[in-house]
Write a protein that holds these residues in place. Structure first.
Motif, PDB file in Angstrom:
ATOM      1  N   SER A 373       0.857  -1.185   0.000  1.00 42.57           N
ATOM      2  CA  SER A 373       0.000   0.000   0.000  1.00 42.57           C
ATOM      3  C   SER A 373       0.886   1.226   0.000  1.00 42.57           C
ATOM      4  CB  SER A 373      -0.932   0.011   1.215  1.00 42.57           C
ATOM      5  OG  SER A 373      -0.187   0.026   2.415  1.00 42.57           O
ATOM      6  N   ASN A 374       0.417   2.265  -0.680  1.00 42.45           N
ATOM      7  CA  ASN A 374       1.178   3.503  -0.819  1.00 42.45           C
ATOM      8  C   ASN A 374       0.350   4.623  -0.212  1.00 42.45           C
ATOM      9  OD1 ASN A 374       3.029   5.424  -1.604  1.00 42.45           O
ATOM     10  ND2 ASN A 374       3.293   4.593  -3.667  1.00 42.45           N
ATOM     11  N   SER A 375       0.841   5.249   0.856  1.00 40.81           N
ATOM     12  CA  SER A 375       0.072   6.250   1.591  1.00 40.81           C
ATOM     13  C   SER A 375      -0.007   7.551   0.797  1.00 40.81           C
ATOM     14  CB  SER A 375       0.720   6.516   2.949  1.00 40.81           C
ATOM     15  OG  SER A 375       1.945   7.213   2.784  1.00 40.81           O
ATOM     16  N   ALA A 376      -0.772   8.502   1.339  1.00 44.16           N
ATOM     17  CA  ALA A 376      -0.900   9.814   0.705  1.00 44.16           C
ATOM     18  C   ALA A 376       0.449  10.518   0.641  1.00 44.16           C
ATOM     19  CB  ALA A 376      -1.909  10.658   1.486  1.00 44.16           C
ATOM     20  N   ARG A 377       1.352  10.174   1.545  1.00 46.41           N
ATOM     21  CA  ARG A 377       2.697  10.757   1.541  1.00 46.41           C
ATOM     22  C   ARG A 377       3.660   9.903   0.727  1.00 46.41           C
ATOM     23  NH1 ARG A 377       4.091  11.900   7.734  1.00 46.41           N
ATOM     24  NH2 ARG A 377       5.976  12.755   6.742  1.00 46.41           N
ATOM     25  N   HIS A 378       3.113   8.921   0.016  1.00 46.76           N
ATOM     26  CA  HIS A 378       3.893   8.026  -0.852  1.00 46.76           C
ATOM     27  C   HIS A 378       4.942   7.243  -0.065  1.00 46.76           C
ATOM     28  CE1 HIS A 378       1.990   9.622  -4.461  1.00 46.76           C
ATOM     29  NE2 HIS A 378       2.109  10.807  -3.920  1.00 46.76           N
ATOM     30  N   GLU A 379       4.537   6.822   1.132  1.00 48.20           N
ATOM     31  CA  GLU A 379       5.354   5.928   1.938  1.00 48.20           C
ATOM     32  C   GLU A 379       4.797   4.516   1.771  1.00 48.20           C
ATOM     33  OE1 GLU A 379       6.388   9.134   5.478  1.00 48.20           O
ATOM     34  OE2 GLU A 379       4.653   7.807   5.672  1.00 48.20           O
ATOM     35  N   VAL A 380       5.611   3.642   1.237  1.00 54.20           N
ATOM     36  CA  VAL A 380       5.153   2.282   0.945  1.00 54.20           C
ATOM     37  C   VAL A 380       5.337   1.390   2.152  1.00 54.20           C
ATOM     38  CG1 VAL A 380       5.724   0.203  -0.376  1.00 54.20           C
ATOM     39  CG2 VAL A 380       5.465   2.379  -1.543  1.00 54.20           C
ATOM     40  N   CYS A 381       4.321   0.596   2.459  1.00 50.00           N
ATOM     41  CA  CYS A 381       4.460  -0.444   3.477  1.00 50.00           C
ATOM     42  C   CYS A 381       3.904  -1.751   2.932  1.00 50.00           C
ATOM     43  CB  CYS A 381       3.805  -0.098   4.790  1.00 50.00           C
ATOM     44  SG  CYS A 381       2.496   1.009   4.800  1.00 50.00           S
ATOM     45  N   ALA A 382       4.387  -2.823   3.480  1.00 51.05           N
ATOM     46  CA  ALA A 382       3.987  -4.162   3.044  1.00 51.05           C
ATOM     47  C   ALA A 382       3.463  -4.942   4.230  1.00 51.05           C
ATOM     48  CB  ALA A 382       5.172  -4.891   2.418  1.00 51.05           C
ATOM     49  N   SER A 383       2.360  -5.639   4.007  1.00 54.46           N
ATOM     50  CA  SER A 383       1.770  -6.469   5.056  1.00 54.46           C
ATOM     51  C   SER A 383       1.611  -7.882   4.528  1.00 54.46           C
ATOM     52  CB  SER A 383       0.396  -5.919   5.469  1.00 54.46           C
ATOM     53  OG  SER A 383       0.493  -4.566   5.840  1.00 54.46           O
ATOM     54  N   SER A 384       1.825  -8.847   5.397  1.00 51.90           N
ATOM     55  CA  SER A 384       1.658 -10.218   4.983  1.00 51.90           C
ATOM     56  C   SER A 384       0.696 -10.915   5.923  1.00 51.90           C
ATOM     57  CB  SER A 384       3.012 -10.948   4.967  1.00 51.90           C
ATOM     58  OG  SER A 384       3.212 -11.657   6.142  1.00 51.90           O
ATOM     59  N   PHE A 385       0.183 -12.070   5.463  1.00 54.96           N
ATOM     60  CA  PHE A 385      -0.671 -12.870   6.324  1.00 54.96           C
ATOM     61  C   PHE A 385       0.110 -13.312   7.554  1.00 54.96           C
ATOM     62  CE2 PHE A 385      -3.161 -13.669   2.412  1.00 54.96           C
ATOM     63  CZ  PHE A 385      -4.369 -13.233   2.900  1.00 54.96           C
ATOM     64  N   GLY A 386       1.369 -13.668   7.341  1.00 55.27           N
ATOM     65  CA  GLY A 386       2.192 -14.102   8.463  1.00 55.27           C
ATOM     66  C   GLY A 386       1.803 -15.495   8.936  1.00 55.27           C
ATOM     67  N   ARG A 387       2.724 -16.146   9.578  1.00 53.79           N
ATOM     68  CA  ARG A 387       2.472 -17.503  10.080  1.00 53.79           C
ATOM     69  C   ARG A 387       1.656 -17.486  11.365  1.00 53.79           C
ATOM     70  NH1 ARG A 387       5.705 -21.313   7.596  1.00 53.79           N
ATOM     71  NH2 ARG A 387       7.383 -20.527   6.308  1.00 53.79           N
ATOM     72  N   LYS A 388       1.661 -16.352  12.082  1.00 53.53           N
ATOM     73  CA  LYS A 388       1.006 -16.311  13.383  1.00 53.53           C
ATOM     74  C   LYS A 388      -0.416 -15.758  13.308  1.00 53.53           C
ATOM     75  CE  LYS A 388       5.358 -15.705  15.876  1.00 53.53           C
ATOM     76  NZ  LYS A 388       6.116 -14.836  16.794  1.00 53.53           N
ATOM     77  N   ASN A 389      -0.752 -15.066  12.210  1.00 51.87           N
ATOM     78  CA  ASN A 389      -2.055 -14.415  12.152  1.00 51.87           C
ATOM     79  C   ASN A 389      -3.212 -15.397  12.059  1.00 51.87           C
ATOM     80  OD1 ASN A 389      -0.963 -11.918  12.326  1.00 51.87           O
ATOM     81  ND2 ASN A 389      -1.033 -11.471  10.146  1.00 51.87           N
ATOM     82  N   LEU A 390      -2.954 -16.569  11.513  1.00 51.77           N
ATOM     83  CA  LEU A 390      -4.027 -17.535  11.307  1.00 51.77           C
ATOM     84  C   LEU A 390      -3.467 -18.938  11.453  1.00 51.77           C
ATOM     85  CD1 LEU A 390      -7.061 -17.296  10.436  1.00 51.77           C
ATOM     86  CD2 LEU A 390      -6.316 -17.895   8.155  1.00 51.77           C
TER      87      LEU A 390
END
Length: 599
Positions: A373-390
Motif C-alpha cells: 500500500s502507498n500512503s498519501a505521503r507516498h510511503e510504501v508499506c507491506a503487510s503479509s498474512f504471516g504464520r502467526k495471524n491464522l
C-alpha cells in the motif's frame, strides 16, 4: 543468498519505505502501490544488467522528479538491501563487509564481540548490507550512480576504492560481486516478447554469457551514449564487442538467429531441448526437427522460459540463482503458467515477483504474499498474512479463496456459502434498481465476498486483513456460543462487522421478505430437477402465506451448500431494493457508504 530487507528512499513514486522479505515473495497491490518500483529497485542494486543500462537513471527515477533541493544541493536516490542466508563462501569472500543481525530485534547487532555466537541456530546471523546511490552531479551535468558495500559505511580515503566523494568512502559492490550473488532481473518484456532476443538482461543472453562460448567479451558493457549517466562501477572503456551478436539484437528471431544461438549454447544435455523449443518458438525446422504445432496459442513463450530457467539452474545450481521478475503471468496460457510457477518455486533459491493473477497467487504459500500500500505521503508499506495471524489448518482450508481475496480492493467475510450467494445476488438487485447508475455489483466494485466456513472462524480473519491494510467487513449468524474476549477483540479489526439476530441464515431471509417473494421463488424452484419434492409441492391456490413460507425455508435448508444455489435464486426474486431482506439491504448500503466507492 537471499534478500532480507529493501529500504527505498526517493525512488520513482515512493518517497520512502521498508519492505521485509522472507524467501519466495509475491508482491500484490493496487495500481500505484509500488510493485514495479520495488522490482526495479532490486534490479538496480543486485542485477549485473543494470550496469549495462545507459543511462542507469534519469530525472523520472527520482521521486516527484526532484533531484535538486531548494538549497541547490543534490537529492539522492538510496536503495539499501540486506542480504541473508550467506554461505561459508559468501562469508569468506565478503568478510570485511558482513554485519551481525538480530532476528528478534529485526536489526543489526554490532555490539556482538564474540563472532562465534553468530549463526548455528542462534537468533544472530551474518548479513551483507549493500546500497545503490544515484544523484545529479552538477559539475558533470549528468546523473551519477553506484552500488557499494554499506559496511563499513566510511573507510579511510587512501584505502577506499572508487569515487571517494560520491560513495562516502564505501567499497564498490561491482560486477564480479553482483555476479556472485546470482540475482537476475526480468521486466515484463524480458520474459515475453524479448524472451529469445539477445538484448542485455534477457535470460538467453545470461545463459550464453555463463556458457563462455564465443562470448568472452559479451559481459562487458557497451560504451555509454553521450547522454548516458556516469556509472562509477563500470567506467567507459573502448569496447569493440561482438559484431555478429550485435547484428542480431534488434532483429526478430529468425532461423539464422536461432542457429547462431544454438552454435553458442553451453554444451550439455539441454542443447537438444533448446533446439526443439527454439524450433517451436520460431516456426522454423532446425536440424531436421519437425515443427510440432503452430506457435500461436501453444504457450511457446512459457515453454521457452521454462527451458531457459532449467538450463540456468543446470549451469549455476539452484542455490546460486535468484530471480526478480515482473508480471510473471504476462503472455502465458494457464497450463504453462502453472508449470512455470511450480518450477521457479521448487528450483530457484529466491523468486520475487508481481502478479495480478489469482492462479499465480494460489500457488504461493500465504505467508509468502506481501500486500503493498502507498500512503498519501507516498510511503510504501507491506503487510503479509504471516504464520502467526491464522492457524495453518485454516490457511490451508481457505487458501484458494484467500489468495483471490488478496487481489480485491476490499473484502467482505461471511460465515457461509449461503450468505455469500445472498449478498452477491442482492448487490445485483441494487445495481438493476438504480436509475442513476449509482451502484455496481460487489465483484465489479473490487469487493470480494469470502465465505470462511462458520461464524466462529469469521473473527480470525480480522487481524489478517487489517494487517494488509484492506477495508474488510464481516457478517455472521448468531453463534451457538458467545465469543470470548480475545475473539471479540479480533472483530474490532474489521472496518465494520454485523451479527445476525438468527442462528439460521435461511430463517433470517425468509422472516425479512414478503410472502410474494416466497411464492415467486417456489414457482421458479419447482422447475428445477433438483427441487426437493419431500419438502412439499407448492400450490398457489391451496397454500396460504404461512404454508408457503414453511415450504420455502424447508427447500432452502435442504439445498444448503448445494451447487444449484437456491439462496441466490431466492434473492433474485426480489424485484426491487425494498423487497430485499432488511439485514442484507442495510449491510450493503453501509458497505457502499464506508468504501466511498460507486457500487
Amino acid at each position: 543468498m537471499k534478500v532480507l530487507q529493501l529500504q527505498i528512499s526517493n525512488f520513482r513514486g515512493i518517497s520512502s519505505g521498508v519492505i521485509n522479505l522472507h524467501g519466495h515473495t509475491l508482491l500484490v497491490g493496487a495500481h500505484g502501490s509500488g510493485r514495479t518500483s520495488i522490482c526495479e529497485a532490486l534490479g538496480l542494486v543486485l542485477s549485473v544488467d543494470a550496469l549495462n543500462r545507459h543511462p542507469v537513471v534519469d530525472e523520472y527515477d527520482f521521486y516527484n522528479r526532484q533531484y535538486i533541493d531548494s538549497n541547490n544541493q543534490p537529492i539522492e536516490i538510496r536503495l539499501n538491501v540486506i542480504l541473508t542466508d550467506l554461505s561459508f563462501e559468501d562469508r569468506f569472500l565478503f568478510k570485511k563487509h558482513i554485519r551481525a543481525w538480530n532476528d528478534d530485534m529485526h536489526g543489526f547487532a554490532d555490539d556482538v564481540d564474540d563472532r562465534s555466537l553468530v549463526g548455528d541456530g542462534s537468533h544472530l546471523h551474518w548479513v551483507l548490507p549493500v546500497v545503490f546511490i544515484a544523484r545529479y552531479e552538477q559539475n558533470e551535468q549528468d546523473f551519477i550512480t553506484g552500488t557499494f558495500f554499506d559496511y563499513p559505511s566510511a573507510l579511510d580515503v587512501d584505502s577506499a576504492q572508487g569515487d571517494q566523494s560520491f560513495g562516502g568512502g564505501r567499497t564498490i559492490f561491482g560486477r564480479a560481486e553482483k555476479r556472485h550473488c546470482g540475482f537476475i532481473f526480468l521486466g515484463p518484456s524480458r520474459n515475453t516478447s524479448k524472451l529469445l532476443s539477445l538484448h542485455s538482461g534477457s535470460l538467453l543472453e545470461r545463459i550464453l554469457v555463463l556458457g563462455r562460448k564465443n562470448f568472452s567479451d559479451s559481459s562487458e558493457p557497451p560504451p555509454p551514449s553521450s547522454s548516458g549517466s556516469i556509472n562509477v562501477e563500470s567506467p567507459a572503456t573502448g569496447h569493440k564487442g561482438n559484431a555478429r551478436r550485435k547484428s542480431f539484437i534488434t532483429r526478430p528471431l529468425t532461423a539464422e538467429t536461432a542457429r547462431y544461438v544454438l552454435e553458442n549454447l553451453p554444451s550439455g544435455k539441454r542443447s537438444a531441448d533448446f533446439i526443439e523449443t527454439i524450433a517451436l518458438f520460431t516456426g522454423e525446422c532446425l536440424d531436421r526437427i519437425d515443427l510440432p504445432v503452430e506457435k500461436r496459442g501453444t504457450g511457446a513463450h512459457g515453454l521457452m522460459l521454462i527451458e531457459l530457467i532449467e538450463s540456468l539452474l543446470e549451469l549455476k545450481g539452484s542455490t546460486a540463482v535468484n530471480l526478480v521478475i515482473e508480471e510473471l503471468e504476462e503472455g502465458q496460457p494457464t497450463h504453462m503458467l502453472v508449470q512455470l510457477v511450480r518450477l521457479i518455486l521448487s528450483g530457484i533459491n529466491q523468486v520475487i515477483t508481481t502478479t495480478n493473477s489469482p492462479i499465480v497467487t494460489a500457488l504461493f504459500e500465504t505467508h509468502s504474499i506481501l500486500a503493498l500500500s502507498n500512503s498519501a505521503r507516498h510511503e510504501v508499506c507491506a503487510s503479509s498474512f504471516g504464520r502467526k495471524n491464522l492457524p495453518i489448518e485454516l490457511r490451508k482450508l481457505q487458501h484458494r479463496q484467500l489468495t483471490t481475496a488478496i487481489l480485491g480492493q476490499s473484502v467482505f467475510v461471511v460465515d457461509s456459502e449461503a450468505a455469500s450467494s445472498a449478498f452477491r445476488a442482492a448487490s445485483l438487485v441494487f445495481q438493476k434498481s438504480s436509475t442513476r447508475e449509482e451502484y455496481e455489483e460487489l465483484a465489479q466494485a473490487g469487493i470480494f465476498v469470502f465465505a470462511c466456513g462458520n461464524a466462529h472462524l469469521v473473527p480470525q480473519f480480522g487481524p489478517m486483513f487489517k494487517g494488509m491494510q484492506k477495508k474488510a467487513f464481516a457478517f455472521y449468524n448468531l453463534p451457538a456460543k458467545d465469543f470470548d474476549d480475545e475473539t471479540s477483540l479480533k472483530l474490532e479489526d474489521y472496518t465494520a462487522s454485523w451479527q445476525s439476530t438468527n442462528e439460521d441464515f435461511e430463517a433470517l431471509i425468509i422472516s425479512e421478505t414478503s410472502p410474494e417473494v416466497h411464492r415467486r421463488f417456489l414457482e421458479v424452484a419447482d422447475t428445477f430437477d433438483t427441487y426437493p419434492r419431500h419438502c412439499g409441492t407448492y400450490d398457489a391456490f391451496l397454500h396460504g402465506d404461512d404454508e408457503v413460507s414453511e415450504i420455502a425455508i424447508s427447500v432452502l435448508r435442504d439445498r444448503r451448500d448445494c451447487s444449484d444455489d437456491m439462496v441466490g435464486l431466492f434473492i433474485e426474486q426480489c424485484r426491487s431494493v425494498d423487497e430485499l431482506p432488511i439485514t442484507v439491504r442495510k449491510i450493503l448500503s453501509e458497505i457502499h457508504h464506508l468504501t466511498a466507492t460507486r457500487f
